[in-house]
Write a protein that holds these residues in place. Structure first.
Motif, PDB file in Angstrom:
ATOM      1  N   ALA A 138      -4.628   3.724  16.353  1.00 24.83           N
ATOM      2  CA  ALA A 138      -5.545   2.792  17.005  1.00 24.83           C
ATOM      3  C   ALA A 138      -6.953   2.927  16.447  1.00 24.83           C
ATOM      4  N   TYR A 139      -7.369   4.158  16.153  1.00 22.71           N
ATOM      5  CA  TYR A 139      -8.719   4.362  15.624  1.00 22.71           C
ATOM      6  C   TYR A 139      -8.835   3.883  14.181  1.00 22.71           C
ATOM      7  N   LEU A 140      -7.856   4.211  13.350  1.00 26.48           N
ATOM      8  CA  LEU A 140      -7.921   3.856  11.932  1.00 26.48           C
ATOM      9  C   LEU A 140      -7.529   2.408  11.674  1.00 26.48           C
ATOM     10  N   GLY A 141      -6.757   1.830  12.602  1.00 25.67           N
ATOM     11  CA  GLY A 141      -6.285   0.475  12.396  1.00 25.67           C
ATOM     12  C   GLY A 141      -5.141   0.386  11.418  1.00 25.67           C
ATOM     13  N   SER A 142      -4.448   1.504  11.197  1.00 22.93           N
ATOM     14  CA  SER A 142      -3.320   1.508  10.262  1.00 22.93           C
ATOM     15  C   SER A 142      -2.312   2.564  10.667  1.00 22.93           C
ATOM     16  N   THR A 143      -1.051   2.316  10.375  1.00 22.99           N
ATOM     17  CA  THR A 143       0.008   3.272  10.655  1.00 22.99           C
ATOM     18  C   THR A 143       0.010   4.361   9.583  1.00 22.99           C
ATOM     19  N   PRO A 144       0.717   5.463   9.805  1.00 25.64           N
ATOM     20  CA  PRO A 144       0.737   6.535   8.805  1.00 25.64           C
ATOM     21  C   PRO A 144       1.276   6.060   7.461  1.00 25.64           C
ATOM     22  N   GLU A 145       0.716   6.612   6.393  1.00 25.63           N
ATOM     23  CA  GLU A 145       1.206   6.322   5.044  1.00 25.63           C
ATOM     24  C   GLU A 145       2.507   7.064   4.749  1.00 25.63           C
ATOM     25  N   ARG A 146       2.663   8.227   5.365  1.00 29.39           N
ATOM     26  CA  ARG A 146       3.872   9.014   5.169  1.00 29.39           C
ATOM     27  C   ARG A 146       4.264   9.637   6.503  1.00 29.39           C
ATOM     28  N   THR A 147       5.566   9.752   6.735  1.00 33.45           N
ATOM     29  CA  THR A 147       6.109  10.431   7.909  1.00 33.45           C
ATOM     30  C   THR A 147       7.268  11.290   7.438  1.00 33.45           C
ATOM     31  N   ILE A 148       7.230  12.571   7.797  1.00 38.25           N
ATOM     32  CA  ILE A 148       8.267  13.491   7.329  1.00 38.25           C
ATOM     33  C   ILE A 148       8.525  14.546   8.401  1.00 38.25           C
TER      34      ILE A 148
END
Length: 223
Positions: A138-148
């Protein structure tokens, strides 16, 4: 996932807490003689037990920095702890560590606004991480670039989800996930958000290269 952990203590990570945390390194550097006054004015306090030489922010979360104080040091690693887990150690079947580790988790749970669960499950921990990730997104306005899902940064216990963002300036990495605590010798696990200069490691590896991602995460969150 349904594996158990001995205990979980946590406090919700909010959007405002994320904003304040990310902003700290880019504020004017505070002269040493003014540090105490600035900490008091912010409603923060010093913490020397839960995490050595750290601060409790006005949001009730524990902030630790390589620079000792987080204000004005963009080249230092910073971490914000919003959860503490006592994982099950397969090498400690007799629970020899329980008598001294349970009280430490209880001390986390006693902090204002913190709650706890004992016993808990990995799903409970993942729920805390997921809700924290929503605040960062919500703060960055973007979802994670990577999820592991990984246990590369913990000493013992189950693998959990790490999420990676980079700041809009592409100067810092934000890594949300579990990490060995900086207190009782790694037996506990922080649920934390780390803010680290991207200079600590090369470009972000591709999503399919899990070994490289594990190395990249470790390079950014380990001190």
């Amino acid at each position: 996932m349904s594996a158990h952990v001995h205990a979980l203590a946590h406090k919700p990570l909010t959007v405002s807490a994320v904003a304040d945390f990310i902003g700290c390194p880019f504020e004017p550097r505070v002269p040493e003689q003014d540090v105490e006054e600035v900490v008091e004015r912010r409603g923060w306090s010093w913490e020397h037990y839960l995490v050595c030489d750290s601060l409790v922010t006005q949001h009730g979360l524990v902030l630790c920095s390589e620079s000792y104080v987080p204000f004005g040091f963009p080249d230092a690693r910073h971490l914000l702890v919003f959860g503490e887990v006592y994982p099950i150690d397969e090498n400690d079947d007799e629970m020899r560590n329980g008598p001294w580790l349970f009280p430490i988790v209880d001390d986390w749970q006693k902090q204002p606004g913190w709650t706890g669960k004992r016993p808990a499950t990995v799903d409970d921990c993942e729920g805390v991480l997921t809700r924290a990730a929503q605040a960062v997104t919500a703060y960055l306005g973007s979802t994670p670039e990577r999820t592991i899902v990984s246990d590369a940064t913990t000493v013992t216990g189950p693998a959990m989800t790490h999420r990676i963002w980079r700041t809009l300036t592409l100067t810092h990495a934000l890594v949300l996930g579990p990490h060995a605590d900086n207190g009782p010798y790694g037996y506990l696990t922080h649920l934390q958000l780390s803010l680290t200069p991207l200079a600590c490691a090369p470009d972000l590896p591709p999503a399919h290269d899990t070994d490289a991602l594990n190395r990249w995460i470790t390079a950014h969150v380990d001190w």
